[in-house]
Design a protein around this motif. Sequence first.
Motif: not given
Length: 146
Positions: A59-61, A65-69, A111-115
Amino acid sequence: MTELDATDRAILAALRRDGGLNAKEVGDAIGLSQPAAYRRIKRLEEEGVITGRSLIVDRAALGFEVVVFLGVKLAVRGRASMADFERAVVAIPEVQLVQHVLGVYDYRLKVVARDLADFERILRRRIMTLPGVGDIESNVLLSDEL
């Protein structure tokens, strides 16, 4: 229930480490010939022990950069509200995992997010507007390499 011997367990362990291995590579890893490894893998698939293989994406590639549960509690419970929520939440591309759980919350989301600013946008515009959403608790992942 399928009975597994030590060789079957070794095959499963090798495939858990790398699901992309072919029968020759599995055989080499556990000391089995390619035809024997192939037959055993095929049997494990036919018996439903192996139900598929997955692809792991960095996911970072991709810039996430951010993972939130999130713990999500529905405001109104019932089959209709749960179905509406589930149908809507799986349509959000940043939501990588949806689990219906028992406890304080009804659902757990990954949830994944860019920042963090991107996460706030996803939270406010997409998740908080989902049908039936009541309480939400956020937990930002700090490390998953322990």
